[in-house]
Design a protein around this motif. Structure first.
Motif, PDB file in Angstrom:
ATOM      1  N   ILE A   1       5.211 -19.121  17.314  1.00  0.00           N
ATOM      2  CA  ILE A   1       4.844 -19.125  18.715  1.00  0.00           C
ATOM      3  C   ILE A   1       4.503 -20.561  19.091  1.00  0.00           C
ATOM      4  O   ILE A   1       3.705 -21.215  18.425  1.00  0.00           O
ATOM      5  CB  ILE A   1       3.654 -18.183  18.976  1.00  0.00           C
ATOM      6  N   THR A   2       5.113 -21.053  20.143  1.00  0.00           N
ATOM      7  CA  THR A   2       4.856 -22.409  20.612  1.00  0.00           C
ATOM      8  C   THR A   2       3.990 -22.348  21.858  1.00  0.00           C
ATOM      9  O   THR A   2       4.331 -21.667  22.827  1.00  0.00           O
ATOM     10  CB  THR A   2       6.174 -23.134  20.924  1.00  0.00           C
ATOM     11  N   LEU A   3       2.866 -23.039  21.813  1.00  0.00           N
ATOM     12  CA  LEU A   3       1.940 -23.092  22.944  1.00  0.00           C
ATOM     13  C   LEU A   3       2.056 -24.431  23.653  1.00  0.00           C
ATOM     14  O   LEU A   3       2.143 -25.478  23.002  1.00  0.00           O
ATOM     15  CB  LEU A   3       0.503 -22.932  22.461  1.00  0.00           C
ATOM     16  N   THR A   4       2.048 -24.405  24.956  1.00  0.00           N
ATOM     17  CA  THR A   4       2.009 -25.628  25.762  1.00  0.00           C
ATOM     18  C   THR A   4       0.902 -25.482  26.794  1.00  0.00           C
ATOM     19  O   THR A   4       0.490 -24.364  27.119  1.00  0.00           O
ATOM     20  CB  THR A   4       3.348 -25.883  26.476  1.00  0.00           C
ATOM     21  N   TRP A   5       0.412 -26.610  27.288  1.00  0.00           N
ATOM     22  CA  TRP A   5      -0.628 -26.603  28.311  1.00  0.00           C
ATOM     23  C   TRP A   5      -0.592 -27.927  29.038  1.00  0.00           C
ATOM     24  O   TRP A   5       0.037 -28.890  28.586  1.00  0.00           O
ATOM     25  CB  TRP A   5      -2.011 -26.362  27.697  1.00  0.00           C
ATOM     26  N   ASP A   6      -1.264 -27.968  30.182  1.00  0.00           N
ATOM     27  CA  ASP A   6      -1.379 -29.209  30.949  1.00  0.00           C
ATOM     28  C   ASP A   6      -2.430 -30.095  30.291  1.00  0.00           C
ATOM     29  O   ASP A   6      -3.507 -29.624  29.932  1.00  0.00           O
ATOM     30  CB  ASP A   6      -1.796 -28.923  32.395  1.00  0.00           C
ATOM     31  N   GLY A  30      -7.973  -9.638  23.543  1.00  0.00           N
ATOM     32  CA  GLY A  30      -8.401 -10.457  24.659  1.00  0.00           C
ATOM     33  C   GLY A  30      -9.898 -10.708  24.602  1.00  0.00           C
ATOM     34  O   GLY A  30     -10.668  -9.818  24.263  1.00  0.00           O
ATOM     35  N   GLY A  31     -10.309 -11.936  24.893  1.00  0.00           N
ATOM     36  CA  GLY A  31     -11.722 -12.292  24.838  1.00  0.00           C
ATOM     37  C   GLY A  31     -12.245 -12.530  23.431  1.00  0.00           C
ATOM     38  O   GLY A  31     -13.426 -12.755  23.243  1.00  0.00           O
ATOM     39  N   ALA A  54       4.336 -10.643  11.658  1.00  0.00           N
ATOM     40  CA  ALA A  54       5.386 -10.071  12.500  1.00  0.00           C
ATOM     41  C   ALA A  54       4.891  -8.796  13.182  1.00  0.00           C
ATOM     42  O   ALA A  54       4.247  -7.956  12.558  1.00  0.00           O
ATOM     43  CB  ALA A  54       6.622  -9.782  11.664  1.00  0.00           C
ATOM     44  N   GLY A  55       5.173  -8.688  14.458  1.00  0.00           N
ATOM     45  CA  GLY A  55       4.784  -7.511  15.224  1.00  0.00           C
ATOM     46  C   GLY A  55       3.364  -7.539  15.748  1.00  0.00           C
ATOM     47  O   GLY A  55       2.959  -6.634  16.466  1.00  0.00           O
ATOM     48  N   THR A  56       2.597  -8.566  15.421  1.00  0.00           N
ATOM     49  CA  THR A  56       1.198  -8.652  15.865  1.00  0.00           C
ATOM     50  C   THR A  56       1.098  -9.487  17.136  1.00  0.00           C
ATOM     51  O   THR A  56       1.665 -10.572  17.219  1.00  0.00           O
ATOM     52  CB  THR A  56       0.314  -9.271  14.764  1.00  0.00           C
ATOM     53  N   ARG A  57       0.360  -8.974  18.094  1.00  0.00           N
ATOM     54  CA  ARG A  57       0.104  -9.705  19.329  1.00  0.00           C
ATOM     55  C   ARG A  57      -1.146 -10.548  19.140  1.00  0.00           C
ATOM     56  O   ARG A  57      -2.184 -10.042  18.703  1.00  0.00           O
ATOM     57  CB  ARG A  57      -0.096  -8.733  20.483  1.00  0.00           C
ATOM     58  N   ALA A  79       1.037 -13.665  22.973  1.00  0.00           N
ATOM     59  CA  ALA A  79       2.431 -13.542  22.541  1.00  0.00           C
ATOM     60  C   ALA A  79       2.454 -12.725  21.260  1.00  0.00           C
ATOM     61  O   ALA A  79       1.459 -12.648  20.535  1.00  0.00           O
ATOM     62  CB  ALA A  79       3.041 -14.918  22.292  1.00  0.00           C
ATOM     63  N   THR A  80       3.590 -12.114  20.991  1.00  0.00           N
ATOM     64  CA  THR A  80       3.762 -11.290  19.800  1.00  0.00           C
ATOM     65  C   THR A  80       4.756 -11.956  18.860  1.00  0.00           C
ATOM     66  O   THR A  80       5.847 -12.353  19.285  1.00  0.00           O
ATOM     67  CB  THR A  80       4.277  -9.886  20.180  1.00  0.00           C
TER      68      THR A  80
END
Length: 96
Positions: A1-6, A30-31, A54-57, A79-80
């Protein structure tokens, strides 16, 4: 999973700053983004998380770091991790 941000370019008063980097946090709800993935601040986006199941959110949040100070966490995103595809079946060869 690739994360981007400002990237962060100012402090909470609006004064221009350059941050030292960013910490990336992950959780499975969440949280619950409490597991810090970065031992030292990540210089800039993007960040690649290749250590999931794999398969985990997963849920992610990012903070900005300046000296001994760390910002509040960003909003969360999720993301999963995809599972690897199954091996091809029915492979055969014919001599020519």
């Amino acid at each position: 999973i690739t994360l981007t941000w400002d990237v962060v370019t100012q402090d909470t008063t609006g004064t221009a700053i350059t941050v030292d980097g960013y910490h990336v946090y992950r959780g499975t709800a969440g949280g619950q983004t409490t597991a810090r993935l970065t031992a030292t601040p990540q210089a800039a986006p993007p960040y690649l998380d290749a250590a999931g199941t794999a398969g985990t959110r997963y849920f992610y949040a990012v903070t900005a770091v300046k000296g001994a100070f760390e910002s509040a966490k960003s909003n969360e995103t999720s993301a999963t991790f995809l599972a690897n595809p199954a091996a091809p079946a029915g492979v055969s060869a014919t001599a020519q």
